[in-house]
Design an enzyme around this catalytic site. Structure first.
Site, PDB file in Angstrom:
ATOM      1  N   ASP A  98       0.865  -1.173   0.000  1.00 47.62           N
ATOM      2  CA  ASP A  98       0.000   0.000   0.000  1.00 47.62           C
ATOM      3  C   ASP A  98       0.902   1.223   0.000  1.00 47.62           C
ATOM      4  OD1 ASP A  98      -2.258   1.687   0.528  1.00 47.62           O
ATOM      5  OD2 ASP A  98      -3.204  -0.010   1.544  1.00 47.62           O
ATOM      6  N   ASP A 128      -3.175   4.843  -2.198  1.00 46.96           N
ATOM      7  CA  ASP A 128      -4.127   5.400  -1.245  1.00 46.96           C
ATOM      8  C   ASP A 128      -4.648   6.769  -1.725  1.00 46.96           C
ATOM      9  OD1 ASP A 128      -5.125   5.051   1.569  1.00 46.96           O
ATOM     10  OD2 ASP A 128      -4.143   6.990   1.804  1.00 46.96           O
ATOM     11  N   GLU A 159      -6.880   3.778  -5.495  1.00 46.25           N
ATOM     12  CA  GLU A 159      -8.098   4.097  -4.763  1.00 46.25           C
ATOM     13  C   GLU A 159      -8.468   5.511  -5.206  1.00 46.25           C
ATOM     14  OE1 GLU A 159      -9.843   4.551  -0.236  1.00 46.25           O
ATOM     15  OE2 GLU A 159      -7.934   5.441  -0.749  1.00 46.25           O
ATOM     16  N   HIS A 178     -11.064  -2.256   4.301  1.00 46.15           N
ATOM     17  CA  HIS A 178     -10.871  -1.848   5.692  1.00 46.15           C
ATOM     18  C   HIS A 178     -11.534  -0.518   6.040  1.00 46.15           C
ATOM     19  CE1 HIS A 178      -8.013   0.170   3.216  1.00 46.15           C
ATOM     20  NE2 HIS A 178      -7.767   1.013   4.196  1.00 46.15           N
ATOM     21  N   ASP A 179     -12.245   0.086   5.096  1.00 46.05           N
ATOM     22  CA  ASP A 179     -12.937   1.353   5.356  1.00 46.05           C
ATOM     23  C   ASP A 179     -14.454   1.207   5.283  1.00 46.05           C
ATOM     24  OD1 ASP A 179     -10.488   2.750   5.420  1.00 46.05           O
ATOM     25  OD2 ASP A 179     -10.523   3.011   3.242  1.00 46.05           O
TER      26      ASP A 179
HETATM   27  C1  GLC Z   1      -7.677   5.657   2.419  1.00 49.92           C
HETATM   28  C2  GLC Z   1      -7.520   4.437   3.278  1.00 49.92           C
HETATM   29  C3  GLC Z   1      -8.005   4.745   4.646  1.00 49.92           C
HETATM   30  C4  GLC Z   1      -7.160   5.851   5.213  1.00 49.92           C
HETATM   31  C5  GLC Z   1      -7.166   7.065   4.292  1.00 49.92           C
HETATM   32  C6  GLC Z   1      -6.095   8.044   4.650  1.00 49.92           C
HETATM   33  O1  GLC Z   1      -9.001   5.989   2.215  1.00 49.92           O
HETATM   34  O2  GLC Z   1      -8.163   3.350   2.692  1.00 49.92           O
HETATM   35  O3  GLC Z   1      -7.983   3.638   5.483  1.00 49.92           O
HETATM   36  O4  GLC Z   1      -7.646   6.208   6.468  1.00 49.92           O
HETATM   37  O5  GLC Z   1      -6.964   6.723   2.956  1.00 49.92           O
HETATM   38  O6  GLC Z   1      -4.838   7.558   4.324  1.00 49.92           O
END
Ligand code: GLC
Ligand code: MG
Length: 569
Positions: A120, A221, A288, A349-350
């Site tokens: 990641d 991310d 993402e 995980h979100d």
């Molecule tokens: C992304 C991740 C999340 C994190 C955020 C800030 O959305 O998936 O878990 O808190 O970025 O890095």
């Protein structure tokens, strides 16, 4: 051979060579991904926190699922304000998770099993504890003063009207500089200034460092937040107060200047060029990027020269209905046709675990798995999905997730009503391995960092290993089917229109080099029957089915699914 003929000869050989290379590569397009949240997978040293050695001890299990690629949420050095998404050193493992030797061992152990490893990469921001930020924030004229997004305020007010992804104020005052720094996410995650070539070089070097160690790809991310307007102009006015599904608009503005900025596209291409420096094997990037297809599709580049894949979030918020899925996969086919590839994701995980939308039903989960593994797209399985892990019930006062703290004032009924968890702890609880203490995640006397979810007595690896028809074994069979059938991993797809079959039945064809399959999924509780065509239909996989085919009729039982191989006469 004359010079021109020789030239043509080499040109043709060269082009042909390139083409065969292109055919052999692009493994990432046909892969399957398993996401691990390292803090919650397996604790090897009894501190209640999952770690790299724990993960290594479970690689044979992951291999047994049939997935090819493992994506790891961050395990780099971090004050754990956002549990690893606030990085203070990108080149070192956090001691919660192990050492750099453990990272090396992990990479090797994954590769030894013929699998791929994806890290990641949090490029948008660092932790405030990162030495870059410490230096940058110390004065206006230090060597790193321009590494983050700093600006003078407007009198006592912030530099402009930007709000962050939570629609909260995005600027924070620092007396040391008498200036403000910008954050797209949480206050302790300052955005890097990607317009500064030094920042770019420093980050690209980190990318190269891990690629050099053999990492096969990166998940990027919040890539949609990476660039901002160069002049820090105000976001334009929009008549919209409350947030909605359209994450771009809220609080009377549209966030065009700080989220989904068009300059993200050029950066995607630069990053692609960096990873393409590494060949054999080819590496890949999955972004993402939350936003409408018009904003995220260009990240892939017009000539497949941007990010290799993007996560598609609409699927995460599914309704368990044939109509919903039919519309969405039709849209995916329109937006991401060959040579592009969609991703098929139900959780991470979100997000709430997909079990929430499946009414915690293991039967529904089997149907969803059949759907995921037979679609055109890269399936991404979030750890625990394969055993039907449920969302944990964790009280607001016990929440560890920083987002939960940001929204402390939000009443419980509103929290329950939102499509995303305000407290992401609910989907991050420890992996359930067996029926021993703490579901086998950590040693008996330890205190796991988050509680074990409900239902762990049945929803664990040991119990489901032993049960022939368990969800776990269904995943294994389906991944096996996908891995052994090119039509599923590489084939074309055509979705059957809603008028052709009963409306609760979702149907699509998959085809590769003359091999053709029909997939039928019954989202209702009642048996659905259809007339088959003149070809021969052979059932090669079924969920909840016995004699599904009678003559020219297929009967798909309630919540059942069928995979039929079609043979022309
Ligand atoms: C992304 C991740 C999340 C994190 C955020 C800030 O959305 O998936 O878990 O808190 O970025 O890095
Ligand atoms: Mg940014």
């Amino acid at each position: 051979m004359s010079f021109t003929r020789a030239f043509l000869f080499f040109l043709i050989i060269g082009l042909w060579g390139n083409q065969t290379q292109a055919q052999n590569s692009e493994w990432w397009k046909h892969t399957s991904v398993y996401q691990i949240y390292p803090r919650s997978y397996k604790d090897s040293d009894g501190d209640g926190i999952g770690d790299l050695k724990g993960i290594i001890s479970k690689l044979d299990y992951i291999k047994s699922l049939g997935v090819e690629t493992i994506w790891f949420s961050p395990f780099y050095q971090s004050p754990q304000g956002d549990f690893g998404y606030d990085i203070s050193d990108y080149r070192h493992a956090d001691e919660d998770y192990g050492s750099n030797q453990d990272i090396d061992a992990l990479i090797e152990a994954v590769h030894d099993r013929g699998m791929k490893i994806v890290f990641d990469l949090v490029l948008n921001h660092t932790s405030i504890e990162h030495k870059w930020f410490k230096e940058s924030s110390s004065s206006r004229d230090n060597p790193k003063s321009d590494w983050y997004i700093w600006s003078d305020g407007q009198g006592k007010k912030p530099p402009n009207n930007w709000i962050n992804v939570f629609n909260k104020d995005a600027w924070h005052y620092m007396p040391e500089r008498d200036q403000w720094y910008y954050t797209a996410f949480l206050d302790f995650q300052p955005d890097l200034n990607w317009r500064n070539p030094e920042v770019k070089e420093a980050m690209f070097d980190i990318v190269r460092y891990w690629l050099g160690k053999g990492v096969d790809g990166f998940r990027l991310d919040i890539f949609n937040c990476i660039m901002e307007d160069e002049n820090l102009s105000d976001n334009p006015f929009k008549f919209k107060i409350l947030p909605s599904k359209d994450a771009m608009k809220a609080r009377f503005q549209e966030k065009t200047m700080n989220i989904n900025h068009p300059d993200n596209i050029a950066l995607a291409k630069e990053l692609r060029a960096v990873i393409d420096e590494f060949e054999n094997p080819e590496r890949f990037l999955v972004g993402e990027a939350i936003g409408p297809p018009t904003a995220i599709k260009p990240l892939l580049g017009d000539n497949q020269d941007g990010l290799n894949l993007v996560f598609l979030f609409d699927m995460v918020y599914f309704d368990f209905k044939a109509g919903f899925f039919r519309d969405l996969i039709t849209e995916f086919e329109e937006d991401f046709p060959e040579p592009l590839m969609p991703t098929i994701v139900f959780g991470n995980h979100d997000q709430f675990r997909s079990m929430k939308r499946l009414d915690n039903s293991l039967e529904k989960a089997k149907l969803l798995a059949l759907f995921q593994m037979t679609l055109r797209g890269v399936p991404v399985v979030y750890y625990g999905e394969e055993i039907g892990m449920q969302n944990a019930d964790i009280k607001k006062k016990d929440a560890l997730d920083p987002i939960s703290h940001v929204f402390n004032g939000l009443p419980q009924f509103l929290r329950n009503w939102l499509p995303v968890p305000v407290n992401r702890d609910v989907c991050r609880t420890p992996m359930q391995w067996d029926t021993t203490a703490h579901a086998g995640f950590t040693s008996e006397n330890a205190q796991p960092w988050l509680p074990i979810s409900d239902g762990a007595e049945e929803r664990n690896v040991a119990v489901q290993n032993a049960e022939e028809n368990s969800l776990l074994n269904t995943y294994r069979e389906l991944l096996d089917l996908r891995n052994s059938t090119d039509a599923f991993s590489k084939g074309s797809m055509s979705v059957v229109g809603k008028k052709e079959f009963p409306k609760n039945l979702l149907a699509y064809y998959r085809e590769f080099e003359g091999e053709k399959y029909l997939i039928l999924l019954n989202f209702s509780k009642k048996t659905q029957s259809i007339e088959l065509g003149a070809e021969t239909y052979k059932m090669i996989y079924g969920i909840g089915q016995e004699d599904a085919i009678k003559g020219k009729q297929a009967n798909i039982s309630g919540l059942g699914g069928l995979v039929l191989k079609i043979e022309e006469h």
